[in-house]
Design a protein around this motif. Sequence first.
Motif: not given
Lengths: 329, 329
Positions: A284-302
């Motif tokens: 779960a802790n790994v999932l949450v760290a990657y959730a943060r990444a997904a939001v940022r990547m999406n904002k940056e157009g990835m």
Amino acid sequence: MSTIKVGIVGYGNIGRGVEAAITQSPDMELVAVFTRRAPETLTIETATAKVEHMDALLNYKGIIDVMILCGGSATDLPVQGPELAANFNTIDSFDTHARIPEYFESVNEKALEAGTTSIISVGWDPGLFSMIRMMSGAILPVGEDYTFWGKGVSQGHSDALRRVEGVKNAIQYTIPMDEAVESVRRGDNPKLTTRQKHLRECFVVAEEGADLAAIENTIKTMPNYFADYDTIVNFVSEEELKANHSKMPHGGFVFRTGVTGLEEENKQIIEFSLKLDSNPQFTANVLVAYARAAVRMNKEGMKGAKSVFDVPLSYLSAKSNLELMRDLL
Amino acid sequence: MSTIKVGIVGYGNIGRGVEAAITQSPDMELVAVFTRRAPETLTIETATAKVEHMDALLNYKGIIDVMILCGGSATDLPVQGPELAANFNTIDSFDTHARIPEYFESVNEKALEAGTTSIISVGWDPGLFSMIRMMSGAILPVGEDYTFWGKGVSQGHSDALRRVEGVKNAIQYTIPMDEAVESVRRGDNPKLTTRQKHLRECFVVAEEGADLAAIENTIKTMPNYFADYDTIVNFVSEEELKANHSKMPHGGFVFRTGVTGLEEENKQIIEFSLKLDSNPQFTANVLVAYARAAVRMNKEGMKGAKSVFDVPLSYLSAKSNLELMRDLL
């Protein structure tokens, strides 16, 4: 700073772990837990979050930044993954190895259409172990990989035990063989059989009057699950199983043992290991760290489907690039 | 497939390691080694590559895809890093921690102007150890970091020994204390002093007639380098030093010990370690994998200075994303 709004889809061990992990992340906020059960029958820990039926998921479009999918790989994720990627950024821990490319494609298609970002197969294996294997192989192209799992509870093997006639309840521990791990760690580059790598230890509660010898024999000769291993079967009472075997520890080791130099004269050994008191909470802790990444990547157009191989590590952190460089490089 | 054309700037231990690493990478080709020495005095191993004076670097603009900078952090890289970034994609192992942000800025400015991609501070520490620290901290935000180095040769400490009056030659091993490593590995979360973490063992060749007791005392009381440690000083002959202490092994351990759960009730331990027969060759292999990444990032428009935190792991590999996902996820 506005927080990242998170939804949890499925409230089993991993879903509850995600809820706990969010409390450790001041930049994130749990908005709602989605369940197949009647929402009023479910109590969650976060006073400020809602419990909703899965039918209400689309009401949160534009409100929730990322959905963390905590369902199973067999039946839940193949449906939910693409469906939710069509409406949200998503994270999941899809772990049916053989079907990963196909699952990736089905999520990627929907995510690209919708302009969302979905990171699939996140966790520790697949996940962190995959990253170490991939990175280590790129750094030491001439070498061998070794992965050992455990000591830990294998859900698949525990389920297999419970399907044996006369078994009321059971749990199975996968245990790496010390001798094999030590041999790899020394750089011996051993060729190891399945039996030499792991031991399987079972704690079994039998039905009243069941034939214990028959149960033990059925287990030890079960193809795929136990026949290729040294397997220990312990019969215990239901109380003992509950008292001593209700935790979910796990862990394991990944090694890359390579050689470098013009004459391949120098041994180089990379080792990564995990020792986890709670497998679902760590996942779960790994999932949450990657959730943060997904939001940022999406904002940056990835956009589209991604794997852990596609995510720059800095995206996992709430810290700025300058802070990371100054404090951690 | 056209190969990635590589230049090596500086032909010391790391430069020679890069040359060997390229022979393990069929997708890469060494084009030239650049040196400050007279080129005709330098013999390299790669028959198809040239030896050039550093003054000829710019002749290779548009020919070499990536320059691997193998000079030192004290005086070479602060000048070469920005200068070469103005003309080539570059990789370096700049390791003066306190000056990394400033160095990053100086390289970034030139790289952005020129449209090149430069990955700085690549290696294992800074480098792989940094990545594990960063990633583990993002996954286990409540926890402690521990880094141990060794057993291995510290160039800085060996140099300090050689500056002591009466010392002809010397080498210093940094040795992690087993007890401290085991305590961290058990999850004790110990508070460790400098002395408890590492031992320093020195092998010293004294000048003829030198006062050994005075040398030993000078070493053991040397501030910053030895005074805060238990230090062992062994006097040996020049022959013995050459025979038994001419290799450059190194390694170390990074730990993150964290807790998860609403009541922080579960311990989770991440461990990463390296055991290296040749520190410069391993560093070189890391540099070469990141050289591949720099070229690909540049082609995809990701320009400017980068750190290892900015590079998706898949970029380190010559394999396609589908292969990586299918075989390693």
